[in-house]
Write a protein that holds these residues in place. Sequence first.
Motif, PDB file in Angstrom:
ATOM      1  N   UNK A  72     -18.892  -1.843   7.555  1.00 18.93           N
ATOM      2  CA  UNK A  72     -19.026  -0.670   8.414  1.00 18.93           C
ATOM      3  C   UNK A  72     -17.686  -0.234   9.012  1.00 18.93           C
ATOM      4  N   UNK A  73     -16.697  -1.092   8.989  1.00 20.92           N
ATOM      5  CA  UNK A  73     -15.400  -0.759   9.566  1.00 20.92           C
ATOM      6  C   UNK A  73     -14.356  -0.572   8.477  1.00 20.92           C
ATOM      7  N   UNK A  74     -13.433   0.348   8.713  1.00 23.50           N
ATOM      8  CA  UNK A  74     -12.334   0.555   7.765  1.00 23.50           C
ATOM      9  C   UNK A  74     -11.253  -0.499   7.917  1.00 23.50           C
ATOM     10  N   UNK A  75     -11.332  -1.306   8.957  1.00 23.28           N
ATOM     11  CA  UNK A  75     -10.326  -2.325   9.229  1.00 23.28           C
ATOM     12  C   UNK A  75     -10.996  -3.697   9.240  1.00 23.28           C
ATOM     13  N   UNK A  76     -11.309  -4.239   8.059  1.00 19.55           N
ATOM     14  CA  UNK A  76     -12.009  -5.528   8.037  1.00 19.55           C
ATOM     15  C   UNK A  76     -11.129  -6.650   8.572  1.00 19.55           C
ATOM     16  N   UNK A  77     -11.731  -7.629   9.246  1.00 20.30           N
ATOM     17  CA  UNK A  77     -10.939  -8.731   9.787  1.00 20.30           C
ATOM     18  C   UNK A  77     -10.444  -9.644   8.658  1.00 20.30           C
ATOM     19  N   UNK A  78      -9.386 -10.367   8.937  1.00 19.42           N
ATOM     20  CA  UNK A  78      -8.857 -11.321   7.964  1.00 19.42           C
ATOM     21  C   UNK A  78      -9.659 -12.612   8.085  1.00 19.42           C
ATOM     22  N   UNK A  79     -10.421 -12.930   7.033  1.00 13.48           N
ATOM     23  CA  UNK A  79     -11.179 -14.182   6.990  1.00 13.48           C
ATOM     24  C   UNK A  79     -11.269 -14.647   5.540  1.00 13.48           C
ATOM     25  N   UNK A  80     -12.029 -15.686   5.290  1.00 17.53           N
ATOM     26  CA  UNK A  80     -12.097 -16.275   3.943  1.00 17.53           C
ATOM     27  C   UNK A  80     -12.612 -15.289   2.899  1.00 17.53           C
ATOM     28  N   UNK A  81     -13.456 -14.371   3.298  1.00 17.94           N
ATOM     29  CA  UNK A  81     -14.024 -13.419   2.344  1.00 17.94           C
ATOM     30  C   UNK A  81     -13.087 -12.238   2.097  1.00 17.94           C
ATOM     31  N   UNK A  82     -12.377 -11.798   3.131  1.00 14.29           N
ATOM     32  CA  UNK A  82     -11.582 -10.571   3.010  1.00 14.29           C
ATOM     33  C   UNK A  82     -10.101 -10.799   2.737  1.00 14.29           C
ATOM     34  N   UNK A  83      -9.642 -12.048   2.679  1.00 20.77           N
ATOM     35  CA  UNK A  83      -8.202 -12.261   2.468  1.00 20.77           C
ATOM     36  C   UNK A  83      -7.692 -11.639   1.172  1.00 20.77           C
ATOM     37  N   UNK A  84      -8.480 -11.589   0.066  1.00 19.43           N
ATOM     38  CA  UNK A  84      -7.943 -10.922  -1.130  1.00 19.43           C
ATOM     39  C   UNK A  84      -7.663  -9.436  -0.895  1.00 19.43           C
ATOM     40  N   UNK A  85      -8.440  -8.780  -0.031  1.00 20.90           N
ATOM     41  CA  UNK A  85      -8.180  -7.372   0.265  1.00 20.90           C
ATOM     42  C   UNK A  85      -6.811  -7.185   0.913  1.00 20.90           C
ATOM     43  N   UNK A  86      -6.422  -8.146   1.725  1.00 23.01           N
ATOM     44  CA  UNK A  86      -5.141  -8.065   2.406  1.00 23.01           C
ATOM     45  C   UNK A  86      -4.003  -8.560   1.514  1.00 23.01           C
ATOM     46  N   UNK A  87      -4.254  -9.523   0.654  1.00 23.52           N
ATOM     47  CA  UNK A  87      -3.201 -10.112  -0.171  1.00 23.52           C
ATOM     48  C   UNK A  87      -2.910  -9.293  -1.426  1.00 23.52           C
ATOM     49  N   UNK A  88      -3.893  -8.608  -1.957  1.00 19.65           N
ATOM     50  CA  UNK A  88      -3.719  -7.894  -3.219  1.00 19.65           C
ATOM     51  C   UNK A  88      -2.605  -6.845  -3.180  1.00 19.65           C
ATOM     52  N   UNK A  89      -2.494  -6.000  -2.153  1.00 27.64           N
ATOM     53  CA  UNK A  89      -1.383  -5.031  -2.157  1.00 27.64           C
ATOM     54  C   UNK A  89      -0.009  -5.701  -2.183  1.00 27.64           C
ATOM     55  N   UNK A  90       0.151  -6.782  -1.446  1.00 28.98           N
ATOM     56  CA  UNK A  90       1.433  -7.502  -1.445  1.00 28.98           C
ATOM     57  C   UNK A  90       1.703  -8.090  -2.827  1.00 28.98           C
ATOM     58  N   UNK A  91       0.691  -8.691  -3.425  1.00 27.34           N
ATOM     59  CA  UNK A  91       0.827  -9.260  -4.759  1.00 27.34           C
ATOM     60  C   UNK A  91       1.193  -8.187  -5.784  1.00 27.34           C
ATOM     61  N   UNK A  92       0.568  -7.028  -5.709  1.00 23.66           N
ATOM     62  CA  UNK A  92       0.882  -5.937  -6.632  1.00 23.66           C
ATOM     63  C   UNK A  92       2.315  -5.431  -6.437  1.00 23.66           C
ATOM     64  N   UNK A  93       2.777  -5.389  -5.202  1.00 25.45           N
ATOM     65  CA  UNK A  93       4.172  -4.992  -4.959  1.00 25.45           C
ATOM     66  C   UNK A  93       5.150  -5.995  -5.558  1.00 25.45           C
ATOM     67  N   UNK A  94       4.866  -7.271  -5.417  1.00 24.17           N
ATOM     68  CA  UNK A  94       5.738  -8.312  -5.981  1.00 24.17           C
ATOM     69  C   UNK A  94       5.758  -8.202  -7.504  1.00 24.17           C
ATOM     70  N   UNK A  95       4.595  -8.041  -8.113  1.00 23.11           N
ATOM     71  CA  UNK A  95       4.524  -7.900  -9.570  1.00 23.11           C
ATOM     72  C   UNK A  95       5.276  -6.648 -10.020  1.00 23.11           C
ATOM     73  N   UNK A  96       5.101  -5.543  -9.287  1.00 24.93           N
ATOM     74  CA  UNK A  96       5.814  -4.306  -9.615  1.00 24.93           C
ATOM     75  C   UNK A  96       7.316  -4.471  -9.515  1.00 24.93           C
ATOM     76  N   UNK A  97       7.774  -5.210  -8.514  1.00 28.04           N
ATOM     77  CA  UNK A  97       9.211  -5.454  -8.361  1.00 28.04           C
ATOM     78  C   UNK A  97       9.759  -6.254  -9.542  1.00 28.04           C
ATOM     79  N   UNK A  98       9.022  -7.287  -9.987  1.00 23.73           N
ATOM     80  CA  UNK A  98       9.469  -8.067 -11.144  1.00 23.73           C
ATOM     81  C   UNK A  98       9.477  -7.231 -12.421  1.00 23.73           C
ATOM     82  N   UNK A  99       8.478  -6.386 -12.605  1.00 24.42           N
ATOM     83  CA  UNK A  99       8.439  -5.525 -13.790  1.00 24.42           C
ATOM     84  C   UNK A  99       9.607  -4.540 -13.754  1.00 24.42           C
ATOM     85  N   UNK A 100       9.851  -3.936 -12.596  1.00 17.75           N
ATOM     86  CA  UNK A 100      10.960  -2.989 -12.476  1.00 17.75           C
ATOM     87  C   UNK A 100      12.304  -3.690 -12.698  1.00 17.75           C
ATOM     88  N   UNK A 101      12.450  -4.872 -12.148  1.00 18.26           N
ATOM     89  CA  UNK A 101      13.691  -5.645 -12.318  1.00 18.26           C
ATOM     90  C   UNK A 101      13.941  -5.946 -13.798  1.00 18.26           C
TER      91      UNK A 101
END
Length: 137
Positions: free
Chosen positions: A98-127
Amino acid sequence: MRFFVAFALTMAPVMAAAQSGVPPAALSDTQLPDPAAEARATALMQTLRCLVCQGQSIADSDADMAGDMRALVRRRIAAGERPEDIRAWLVQRYGDWVTYDPPLNAVTWPLWALPVLLLVIGAFVARGSFRRRGRGA
């Protein structure tokens, strides 16, 4: 052309049945008399997801459920309840969805980690791409 006319005539009863005959809740589309209270209610409504539309906030949705939720938020704000308490009650009742800002917990941590992971992968591909271009020139 006949197909479209037949389709429209066939779908008209279905579309009419989809509309609720129930009038909207009292405060669903009416602002609170106190501008400060209305500002708190509006700010909260912007952060709550419509459970029917799922892509809109309850402030922007025309769904009956969103209207009921807007009325509930306004009634509780007018009664003096804090927006944080209303949000907590809605999350308890409807879940984190119901909220656009889900809390960080065991279920939602992939939602928070995925953008960072995609940025790291993009940086390696660009490099790697820049290195290959540098060697080829």
